[in-house]
Design an enzyme around this catalytic site. Sequence first.
Site, PDB file in Angstrom:
ATOM      1  N   ASP A  40      -2.265 -65.870   1.898  1.00 56.27           N
ATOM      2  CA  ASP A  40      -0.983 -66.583   1.677  1.00 56.27           C
ATOM      3  C   ASP A  40      -0.616 -66.271   0.187  1.00 56.27           C
ATOM      4  OD1 ASP A  40      -1.411 -67.585   3.899  1.00 56.27           O
ATOM      5  OD2 ASP A  40      -2.204 -69.764   3.009  1.00 56.27           O
ATOM      6  N   GLU A  60     -12.566 -68.824   6.468  1.00 59.90           N
ATOM      7  CA  GLU A  60     -13.499 -68.513   5.150  1.00 59.90           C
ATOM      8  C   GLU A  60     -14.850 -69.389   5.475  1.00 59.90           C
ATOM      9  OE1 GLU A  60     -10.362 -69.273   5.158  1.00 59.90           O
ATOM     10  OE2 GLU A  60      -9.700 -67.195   4.772  1.00 59.90           O
ATOM     11  N   ASP A  63      -7.361 -66.720  11.604  1.00 58.98           N
ATOM     12  CA  ASP A  63      -7.110 -67.347  10.371  1.00 58.98           C
ATOM     13  C   ASP A  63      -8.026 -68.407  10.055  1.00 58.98           C
ATOM     14  OD1 ASP A  63      -5.734 -68.133   8.247  1.00 58.98           O
ATOM     15  OD2 ASP A  63      -4.269 -69.344   9.372  1.00 58.98           O
TER      16      ASP A  63
HETATM   17  O1  MIG Z   1      -3.404 -73.843   6.297  1.00 57.27           O
HETATM   18  O2  MIG Z   1      -1.325 -71.212  10.605  1.00 57.27           O
HETATM   19  O3  MIG Z   1      -2.641 -67.546   6.013  1.00 57.27           O
HETATM   20  O4  MIG Z   1      -0.520 -67.216   7.513  1.00 57.27           O
HETATM   21  O5  MIG Z   1       1.079 -69.047   8.727  1.00 57.27           O
HETATM   22  C1  MIG Z   1      -2.454 -72.839   6.544  1.00 57.27           C
HETATM   23  C2  MIG Z   1      -0.620 -71.419   9.355  1.00 57.27           C
HETATM   24  C3  MIG Z   1      -2.813 -72.064   7.557  1.00 57.27           C
HETATM   25  C4  MIG Z   1      -2.703 -70.060   6.919  1.00 57.27           C
HETATM   26  C5  MIG Z   1      -2.205 -68.567   7.084  1.00 57.27           C
HETATM   27  C6  MIG Z   1      -0.941 -68.414   7.248  1.00 57.27           C
HETATM   28  C7  MIG Z   1      -0.304 -69.203   8.458  1.00 57.27           C
HETATM   29  C8  MIG Z   1      -0.759 -70.652   8.180  1.00 57.27           C
HETATM   30  N1  MIG Z   1      -2.379 -70.977   7.974  1.00 57.27           N
END
Ligand code: MIG
Length: 671
Positions: free
Chosen positions: A422, A312, A309
């Site tokens: 998201d 980007e 995660d």
């Molecule tokens: O700023 O880890 O897309 O699936 O639950 C949010 C917390 C950070 C973004 C991910 C989401 C995840 C969440 N993350």
Amino acid sequence: MVTRYLFGSPVETEAVITPVETSQGFPPALNVLQQKEGLLSFSCKLEEEDIVYGLGEAPGGINKRGHLYESFNSDDPCHTEEKKSLYGSHNLIVIDGSRHLGMFVDCGASVTFDIGYTDPEVLTISPSVGDFVLYTIEGSSSEDILHQFRKIIGRSYMAPRWAFGFQQSRWSYATAEEVRSVVSDYREHHIPLDAVYLDIDYMEDYKDFTVSEERFPEFDEFVREMRQEGIRLVPIIDAGVKIEDGYDIFEEGKKNGYFCKRQDGTDFVAGVWPGRTHFPDFLNKDARRWFGEKYKCLLDCGIEGFWNDMNEPAMFFTEEGIKKVKSYLADFDFSDQSANHYFELTNQASGLANRREDYAAFYHHIHGKFVRHDLVHNLYGYNMTRAAGEAFEKLYPDKRLLLFSRSSYIGMHRYGGIWTGDNQSWWSHLVLNLKMMPSLNMCGFLYCGADLGGFGSHCTRDLLLRWLALGIFTPLMRNHSAYGTRRQECTCFGDSKAFEGIISLRYRLIPYLYSEYMKACLEDRLMFRPLAFQYPEDKIARHIEDQLLVGESIMIAPIVEQNAVGRTVYLPEDMKLLLFRDAQVVREKILSKGWHYFEAALDEVPVFLRKNKLLPLCEPAETTDALDFGNLELMSFNDREITYLLYDDDGLSKNYRMPGNQRLLTVKEPD
Ligand code: MIG
């Protein structure tokens, strides 16, 4: 035929891994325009009948025409219709109509695709830099072009079979106790379940490759306990590494120069979940090897899957950004009461996250060159996932592990899948999920799915049921929801019988879905296809965007509207409607080619079976491990003897081509 055109001296992305002959000069099919010094655009005319496919994870329809898109991987949790960018950059498009032409712009920097937005009859592609590679692909059909494209980018990642089971997630299950209770709720309600996700709160202070002792004591024991319940735990890994003395990942990265640097050579700092963090330089092969090997500590605990995660990379703020806001505030003129002045004030603070200036303020070491991040921005998440994928290959050369990422670029499809980030608990995002599937497949991403039920906002029972009725067809079938939203597990909406029925149907479909998925991977084909690909001569089918072919035997037409009790469907040929409830066919009807209206209640799932095609179904089970592929029910609608090639392997090793993996199923000609 694929042709390569080289402009300037781009950074090698390794999206394309099969050598392609480079042509001198310009692509004959395109007009080349000089935007400004050193910057080129490519354009061509769009005829009335042309459809433009592609762009993978992008907003909009299957036909991308009429909109403006920008490939620039973005952490933007508000996927509204007008957005130009999402988390992935998949710069492949195919024009289908007056001619068939594919184009792939291999470029790590921002690229704009104006697909009949400025002028409805003109398509213009504008890379933001002068260094890139353009590939053109000619072929007899879009499918032919996509097949050629897939051949040059290499075979898609193949997930283990257990990853076709239903998976439950939430931000967050913060303790082992909470995970246990989610699992026991599912088991009590007899809703099948194969995996539970661990979001950021399993870690110690959001530090990658740590597990909170307090909330998950004796983690490896816990992983084993869950495996005994038939559950695999899938932890999240974030891109940012917490700056903290004594934390081994931080210390090692700093010592070896594995973090992204500012221009002055100091390690770049951004604020993310752990507070101040450094970003590993995934574009540097040594840093990639180092970070990839770190996954081992969790693999050693028995973990078999991960989600990457914030790659980007997402940034909440930087010190430079905050300084700018502070100085703006210091100079703020209270006597100026104009509205613009006020808007500027709020924009300053809300614009702290993911600033383009910040993306231009740090650097990578790529093959001895110091490269500014914004010029290779779209490659970052790809290379994080590649770090993990390459490490897995070394650590477990013969084991398939689950791996998928939020941010991506073509090339990453060889290492992992995608979840589409998201989304929200909105009906329009159920539609977006449907439309994105074929586009993702076109770009090589076969193991994908959206957060079912929607990540942000409060989900409702009817939305979740309808969304699951689509989700049962997507390889990644995961219910995930955000912190602060209403609980979204299938056991939280009163009577759970309908959920049990829909998810059990998923398990019955796994022999078929897994077969179609594996064959699509092994043969570089699509699993989700627009109707136009199968029925190119059918003028109505050509423009249908809310129905899809899933594999060779079935078509789906999900109900995506609130309160709808049914919908119209277009059949490009005679098909048999199978209506499932409680994972059994409760109604079936042969329908002739043309328009029809059908009804399906919230607990029902419609499946359209193509003529002379076969749909194998197994008995439902509570986990994928318990499924019996040897005992299949064969659904068919045939007027002759028909066969189906079932792909069935051990689901875990990489012996894809074993002769025993393919089994021919036959249904005799009816009397
Ligand atoms: O700023 O880890 O897309 O699936 O639950 C949010 C917390 C950070 C973004 C991910 C989401 C995840 C969440 N993350």
